[in-house]
Design a protein around this motif. Structure first.
Motif, short mmCIF file in Angstrom:
data_model
loop_
_atom_site.label_atom_id
_atom_site.label_comp_id
_atom_site.label_asym_id
_atom_site.label_seq_id
_atom_site.Cartn_x
_atom_site.Cartn_y
_atom_site.Cartn_z
N ALA A 69 8.02 -40.43 -72.00
CA ALA A 69 8.55 -41.50 -72.34
C ALA A 69 10.19 -41.91 -71.76
O ALA A 69 10.98 -42.15 -71.98
N ILE A 93 13.90 -41.33 -73.24
CA ILE A 93 14.26 -41.04 -75.03
C ILE A 93 14.08 -39.33 -74.43
O ILE A 93 13.01 -38.59 -73.99
N VAL A 142 8.58 -42.78 -79.90
CA VAL A 142 7.42 -41.73 -80.10
C VAL A 142 8.06 -41.69 -81.88
O VAL A 142 9.11 -41.36 -81.97
N VAL A 164 3.70 -44.76 -75.62
CA VAL A 164 4.44 -44.34 -74.19
C VAL A 164 3.91 -44.82 -72.79
O VAL A 164 4.68 -43.46 -71.81
N ASN A 165 3.56 -45.86 -72.91
CA ASN A 165 3.02 -46.34 -71.17
C ASN A 165 3.62 -47.66 -71.41
O ASN A 165 3.03 -47.75 -72.38
N ARG A 187 9.60 -50.55 -73.73
CA ARG A 187 9.82 -50.80 -73.94
C ARG A 187 8.84 -48.69 -74.68
O ARG A 187 8.28 -49.17 -75.09
N ASN A 188 9.17 -47.81 -75.05
CA ASN A 188 8.82 -46.87 -75.32
C ASN A 188 9.02 -46.29 -77.39
O ASN A 188 10.41 -46.62 -77.06
N TYR A 226 13.29 -44.48 -79.92
CA TYR A 226 13.44 -45.52 -79.54
C TYR A 226 14.03 -45.76 -77.60
O TYR A 226 15.32 -45.72 -78.07
N GLY A 259 11.20 -46.46 -72.07
CA GLY A 259 10.44 -45.83 -70.99
C GLY A 259 10.35 -45.35 -69.69
O GLY A 259 9.02 -44.49 -69.17
N LYS A 286 0.63 -38.17 -71.43
CA LYS A 286 2.37 -37.86 -72.50
C LYS A 286 1.71 -36.63 -73.17
O LYS A 286 2.48 -36.31 -73.81
N GLY A 307 3.02 -42.83 -80.79
CA GLY A 307 3.56 -43.12 -79.93
C GLY A 307 3.12 -44.41 -78.25
O GLY A 307 2.08 -44.19 -78.67
#
Length: 429
Positions: free
Chosen positions: A133, A136, A284, A158-159, A281-282, A297, A300, A205, A156
């Motif tokens: 991430a 983050i 989790v 995460v990509n 954006r990422n 947030y 990423g 991840k 989440g």
């Protein structure tokens, strides 16, 4: 004032960001750690290539041994990527009693336990916050802020590449191919995007997040991994009509005494936190037994956001050197991994099907559901094209075993009169 010499392997986007941040934040780093950081040597493939960041008194070389054998350098940052030769170089550095900071998710997910043991055996640090991430700070937060809470689930986006593509398909009504091309033009997707769009980047991840959340050492073979290549505009539109947005979600959660983990497209209810995470954006979400849901947030990927996580690891190692507390594992949590029974994995599902537009086919489908003791909550049939009707179904909660039985029964329909095009989980929150 003590000066800590830093070595680096790689000077691409992330490496350049690390070097620039060390140069620009020298005073703050000194104030926090009591040490001045100086990047002494960087190993690159081409020493004559023009760089986007000033090198000042940093030495470039294409000879790894110059870095490996330099006794003045206690910390090395690996940002070259890939598994080989990164693994061999990190192993050599650890054996040489050098601390290593890496952002290499593929390597940590596949060979992390081996390298972690090697670091412990040699009394040095191996840290990798930036492997998950980007900007983050999720790994250190889980390790330091949830030690007394039982994590029930981590899920989440995460990509960033796949999230950008799906955002453009949903918001701008682009086809998958056009959205991917746009992501490539903007630098969010590689020329060969397979690792991202097929879900493997996110899976690596989730393996690392599972290690920190549950103490389990999963392999890529332990996860069901499905990418976004087969998502089409029709499914995007139908999910929207049902009140959902399709996202590529990584999920790892406790199920009784086991751990279930996967990466796949998921229908997320509109208005919920993950549904609002757009573009690259990422986010989790960690669910703890005591704290409940906590959302992290941020960016990423990208040079400076990822470099910020790398630099936080460098500072942590620097503080360990200053206090004489090096050699502790980044993640000490260990639990035996037990795979989850197919009967214990329960979700609602979105199903996209085609069937021959003739009398009796709907009855055949209904009977298949009845035979596996499953039912549907919503069903929509669109107009017939070339003798085929399209169906979109949201089921009631059903087990993974029931889903597999459903797929098998549909595949056996006479003359392939029924065809299952997609089966995506539906989240409730």
């Amino acid at each position: 004032m003590r000066e800590i010499q830093i070595g680096m392997i790689g000077l691409g986007t992330v490496g350049s960001g690390v070097l620039k941040m060390i140069q620009d934040n020298e005073g703050k780093i000194l104030n926090i750690t009591g040490c001045r950081l100086h990047v002494k040597t960087i190993v690159v493939h081409n020493t004559s290539k023009r760089r986007q960041v000033p090198l000042w008194d940093t030495y470039l070389t294409n000879n790894f041994d110059e870095l490996l054998n330099d006794p003045e350098i206690p910390i090395v940052v690996e940002v070259m990527g890939g598994i080989h030769p990164a693994k061999e170089r990190i192993a050599a550095l650890l054996k040489a009693k050098k601390h290593v900071v890496t952002a290499n998710k593929n390597l940590i997910a596949t060979d992390g336990p081996e390298l972690t043991k090697l670091a412990a055996d040699n009394g040095v640090d191996l840290v990798y916050e930036a492997s998950v991430a980007g900007g983050i700070p999720i790994l250190r937060t889980i390790a330091n802020s949830f030690p007394a809470d039982k994590i029930l689930e981590v899920r989440g986006i995460v990509n960033g590449t796949t999230n950008y593509i799906l955002t453009k398909m949903n918001a701008d009504h682009l086809s998958y191919e056009k959205a991917l091309k746009q992501a490539q033009d903007l630098g969010f997707a590689e020329a060969d995007p397979t690792n991202d769009v097929a879900g493997f980047d996110a899976a690596y991840k989730m393996i690392i997040l599972s290690q920190f959340s549950f103490g389990t050492r999963l392999t890529i073979d332990d996860l069901h991994v499905e990418g976004i290549e087969n998502i089409n505009r029709e499914d995007i539109k139908q999910a929207d009509a049902f009140g959902y947005i399709i996202k590529l979600i990584g999920i790892a959660r406790r199920v009784k005494e086991s751990v279930f983990a996967e990466v796949a497209p998921v229908l997320v209810p509109k208005g919920t936190p993950l549904a609002t995470v757009n573009n690259e954006r990422n986010a989790v979400m960690v669910t703890g037994q005591a704290v409940g849901d906590v959302l992290f947030y941020g960016p990423g990927a990208g040079g400076l956001p990822t470099a910020n996580s790398v630099l936080s690891d460098i500072i942590a190692v620097t503080q360990n050197i200053a206090t004489g507390t090096t050699g502790h594992q980044f993640n000490n949590y260990r639990q035996h991994y037990q795979s989850t029974s197919l009967d214990d994995i329960c979700y609602r599902y979105y199903l996209s099907l085609t069937m021959k537009d003739v009398p009796g086919e709907m009855l055949r489908l209904t009977k298949i559901f009845a035979d596996i003791n499953a039912s549907f909550l919503t069903i929509v049939q669109s107009s017939s094209t070339a003798g085929l009707a399209k169906l979109a179904i949201v089921t009631h909660s059903m087990t993974r075993r029931q889903l597999l039985d459903l797929q098998a029964a549909i595949d056996k329909s006479p003359h392939h009169s029924l065809q299952l095009k997609a089966a995506y989980k539906v989240l409730d929150k």
